[in-house]
Design an enzyme around this catalytic site. Structure first.
Site, PDB file in Angstrom:
ATOM      1  CD  GLU A 119      -2.849  -1.280   2.311  1.00  0.00           C
ATOM      2  OE1 GLU A 119      -4.037  -1.559   2.153  1.00  0.00           O
ATOM      3  OE2 GLU A 119      -2.331  -1.182   3.431  1.00  0.00           O
ATOM      4  CB  CYS A 132       2.853   7.339   3.459  1.00  0.00           C
ATOM      5  SG  CYS A 132       3.372   6.073   4.621  1.00  0.00           S
ATOM      6  CB  CYS A 139       7.376  -5.626   8.875  1.00  0.00           C
ATOM      7  SG  CYS A 139       8.764  -4.797   9.668  1.00  0.00           S
ATOM      8  CB  CYS A 143       6.542  -2.873  16.441  1.00  0.00           C
ATOM      9  SG  CYS A 143       8.236  -2.605  15.864  1.00  0.00           S
ATOM     10  CB  CYS A 146       3.152  -2.104  14.075  1.00  0.00           C
ATOM     11  SG  CYS A 146       3.229  -1.909  12.292  1.00  0.00           S
ATOM     12  N   GLY A 195       6.757  -2.133   6.183  1.00  0.00           N
ATOM     13  CA  GLY A 195       8.130  -2.627   6.159  1.00  0.00           C
ATOM     14  C   GLY A 195       9.128  -1.753   6.883  1.00  0.00           C
ATOM     15  CB  SER A 227       9.914   6.210   9.574  1.00  0.00           C
ATOM     16  OG  SER A 227       9.571   5.694  10.845  1.00  0.00           O
ATOM     17  CG  PHE A 250      12.518   7.060  21.014  1.00  0.00           C
ATOM     18  CD1 PHE A 250      13.742   6.487  20.747  1.00  0.00           C
ATOM     19  CD2 PHE A 250      12.325   7.634  22.264  1.00  0.00           C
ATOM     20  CE1 PHE A 250      14.753   6.471  21.690  1.00  0.00           C
ATOM     21  CE2 PHE A 250      13.326   7.630  23.219  1.00  0.00           C
ATOM     22  CZ  PHE A 250      14.538   7.055  22.940  1.00  0.00           C
ATOM     23  CB  CYS A 369       0.797   5.697  11.546  1.00  0.00           C
ATOM     24  SG  CYS A 369       1.534   7.139  10.925  1.00  0.00           S
TER      25      CYS A 369
HETATM   26  N1  SAH Z   1       9.137   0.273   9.905  1.00  0.00           N
HETATM   27  C1  SAH Z   1       9.362   1.652   9.986  1.00  0.00           C
HETATM   28  C2  SAH Z   1       8.432   2.473   9.106  1.00  0.00           C
HETATM   29  C3  SAH Z   1       6.997   2.062   9.059  1.00  0.00           C
HETATM   30  S1  SAH Z   1       5.987   2.330  10.457  1.00  0.00           S
HETATM   31  C4  SAH Z   1       9.287   2.110  11.406  1.00  0.00           C
HETATM   32  O1  SAH Z   1       8.894   1.328  12.269  1.00  0.00           O
HETATM   33  O2  SAH Z   1       9.669   3.253  11.672  1.00  0.00           O
HETATM   34  C5  SAH Z   1       5.622   4.061  10.412  1.00  0.00           C
HETATM   35  C6  SAH Z   1       5.283   4.651  11.782  1.00  0.00           C
HETATM   36  O3  SAH Z   1       3.982   4.243  12.220  1.00  0.00           O
HETATM   37  C7  SAH Z   1       6.248   4.196  12.850  1.00  0.00           C
HETATM   38  O4  SAH Z   1       6.626   5.246  13.690  1.00  0.00           O
HETATM   39  C8  SAH Z   1       5.429   3.209  13.604  1.00  0.00           C
HETATM   40  O5  SAH Z   1       5.943   3.014  14.863  1.00  0.00           O
HETATM   41  C9  SAH Z   1       4.067   3.850  13.572  1.00  0.00           C
HETATM   42  N2  SAH Z   1       2.976   2.930  13.896  1.00  0.00           N
HETATM   43  C10 SAH Z   1       2.931   1.619  13.688  1.00  0.00           C
HETATM   44  N3  SAH Z   1       1.756   1.105  14.122  1.00  0.00           N
HETATM   45  C11 SAH Z   1       1.044   2.133  14.613  1.00  0.00           C
HETATM   46  C12 SAH Z   1      -0.264   2.249  15.172  1.00  0.00           C
HETATM   47  N4  SAH Z   1      -1.068   1.203  15.293  1.00  0.00           N
HETATM   48  N5  SAH Z   1      -0.696   3.469  15.560  1.00  0.00           N
HETATM   49  C13 SAH Z   1       0.103   4.550  15.404  1.00  0.00           C
HETATM   50  N6  SAH Z   1       1.343   4.512  14.869  1.00  0.00           N
HETATM   51  C14 SAH Z   1       1.812   3.314  14.471  1.00  0.00           C
HETATM   52 FE1  SF4 Z   2       7.782  -3.193  11.097  1.00  0.00          FE
HETATM   53 FE2  SF4 Z   2       7.784  -0.519  11.557  1.00  0.00          FE
HETATM   54 FE3  SF4 Z   2       5.604  -2.005  12.054  1.00  0.00          FE
HETATM   55 FE4  SF4 Z   2       7.753  -2.255  13.608  1.00  0.00          FE
HETATM   56  S1  SF4 Z   2       6.475  -0.401  13.382  1.00  0.00           S
HETATM   57  S2  SF4 Z   2       6.513  -3.957  12.786  1.00  0.00           S
HETATM   58  S3  SF4 Z   2       9.402  -2.006  12.126  1.00  0.00           S
HETATM   59  S4  SF4 Z   2       6.517  -1.660  10.062  1.00  0.00           S
END
Ligand code: SAH
Ligand code: SF4
Length: 393
Positions: A119, A132, A139, A143, A146, A195, A227, A250, A369
């Site tokens: 996407e 974006c 991935c 996390c 996510c 990813g 990011s 972070f 996000c």
């Molecule tokens: N993998 C990379 C980039 C993709 S995630 C990374 O982790 O930085 C893009 C952003 O969305 C990251 O800051 C991630 O932590 C945040 N994110 C992921 N899941 C989320 C959620 N459910 N709600 C809000 N932000 C989220």
């Molecule tokens: Fe992957 Fe970024 Fe999601 Fe973590 S926040 S699982 S690194 S896409």
């Protein structure tokens, strides 16, 4: 938005780009670096003294005019056009669906080779338009907050597939052949889709070099933000080899909490990550690192967290992007209350850091996000919800 909120109206089209029959066998000109393009043109027998000029012309057709066919490259002789058509293709990811949110956000579901799906999301704002883009299908990291993290890694995207996301958005927005200095619809790129870009650094680098190339898409490195969850050795490479802006996911202020939220922290601890940030080249007030911080109720959102955060990043030119948690079906977290988020933001702000609260965009189409996940995967789990275009919001 509560779970009982009514579904927002959504428009959805289905667009398909015809593929060349032999498309898969021939090399794609999209995504070739400058050196690779020179080599490719030389290999198909374009006279050496012509290669440089043809190279420049083709680059312009691909990245300034956005053509999809060799027939349109009218300043090349018919002979050369035929030669190109016999040896190469111009291929973009195919748009499977396009959803437009009530707030103007557009989410593209794209099909790439192998039938995989990724996407890309376009977010229009008054002063800019941000695309974006994704760097992987799924991935490898997990996390815990996510949605993408619940999908296994399928594969890294190629350079063509990363650049292709920009091309597809510009096709859809009809944004080609714009004059230098003209206001752009796609003015910024963020590598914040599906990813971990720093598990695919080489391809991300080559794709961003194409996006930054002055004779083509010509986006400034300062309008590209990568990011990462914190793959420390690769952060040094980004500084040296891409030079774009850096955002760090972070999300926690102690190693204990970060170990559970962002498991790569078990390998690269907070102190090591922050050292890489301090070492990032060209940091200044004009070029700050963005620290992304997802606000999770009772997990990482206390006043102590806010105070620890500003202490940790002391001395780093930084901006703290507070992201209200975007829920997804089965997520083990809740979004912090608005009051809590504002209190947290105030503490960070009083310490001298800008702390914007990110307004979730495209929530009605699961484009916010961390909500991205390929539709095939999602469909398996939640077909009915996906067809309505909302999930558990
Ligand atoms: N993998 C990379 C980039 C993709 S995630 C990374 O982790 O930085 C893009 C952003 O969305 C990251 O800051 C991630 O932590 C945040 N994110 C992921 N899941 C989320 C959620 N459910 N709600 C809000 N932000 C989220
Ligand atoms: Fe992957 Fe970024 Fe999601 Fe973590 S926040 S699982 S690194 S896409």
């Amino acid at each position: 938005m509560s779970a009982s909120a009514p579904a927002a109206p959504i428009t959805q089209d289905v667009l398909t780009i015809p593929r060349k029959q032999d498309g898969d066998a021939l090399p794609n000109l999209i995504g070739m670096t400058r050196d690779q393009l020179t080599e490719a043109l030389t290999n198909v027998g374009i006279a050496e003294k012509q290669v440089k000029m043809r190279h420049g012309q083709i680059w312009q057709w691909l990245y300034v005019k956005g053509v999809k066919s060799f027939d349109h490259m009218t300043n090349l002789s018919k002979d050369i056009r035929n030669k190109l058509a016999e040896n190469f293709v111009i291929l973009r990811p195919e748009i499977v669906t396009k959803q437009v949110s009530t707030d103007g956000t557009r989410k593209y579901l794209l099909r790439i080779q192998g039938g995989h799906e990724v996407e890309a999301v376009y977010i229009p704002e008054t002063d800019r338009g941000t695309l974006c883009i994704s760097s992987q299908v799924g991935c490898t990291l997990t996390c815990s907050f996510c949605h993408t993290g619940t999908q296994k890694l399928v594969r890294n995207l190629t350079v063509a597939e990363i650049v292709g996301q920009i091309l597809v958005a510009r096709d859809d927005l009809e944004e080609w052949d714009i004059a230098p200095g003209e206001k752009r619809l796609v003015s910024n790129i963020v590598l914040m889709g599906m990813g971990e870009p720093l598990y695919n650094t080489d391809n991300v680098r080559d794709a961003m070099k194409i996006a930054m190339d002055d004779s083509g898409i010509a986006l400034s490195r300062r309008r590209i933000t990568l990011s990462t969850s914190g793959i420390v050795p690769e952060i040094y490479r980004v500084g040296e080899e891409i030079g774009c802006m850096l955002a760090i996911s972070f999300h926690a202020t102690t190693d204990d909490v970060r170990d559970t939220l962002v498991p790569i922290n078990r390998k690269h601890k907070i102190a090591e990550l922050l050292q890489a940030c301090r070492d990032y080249p060209r940091l200044s007030n004009a070029e700050r690192i963005t620290f992304e911080y997802v606000m999770l109720k009772d997990v990482n959102d206390s006043d102590e967290d806010a105070r620890r955060l500003v202490k940790l990043i002391e001395g780093i030119p930084a901006k703290i992007n507070l992201i209200p948690f975007n829920p997804w079906p089965g997520a083990p977290y809740e979004r912090s209350s608005n009051n809590r988020i504002h209190k947290f933001a105030d503490i960070v702000n009083e310490a001298g850091y800008s702390s914007p609260i990110r307004r979730p965009r495209g929530e009605d189409i699961m484009a916010a996000c961390g909500q991205l996940k390929s539709a095939t995967e999602r469909a398996r789990k939640s077909r009915a919800q996906m067809e309505r275009g909302i999930e558990g919001l």
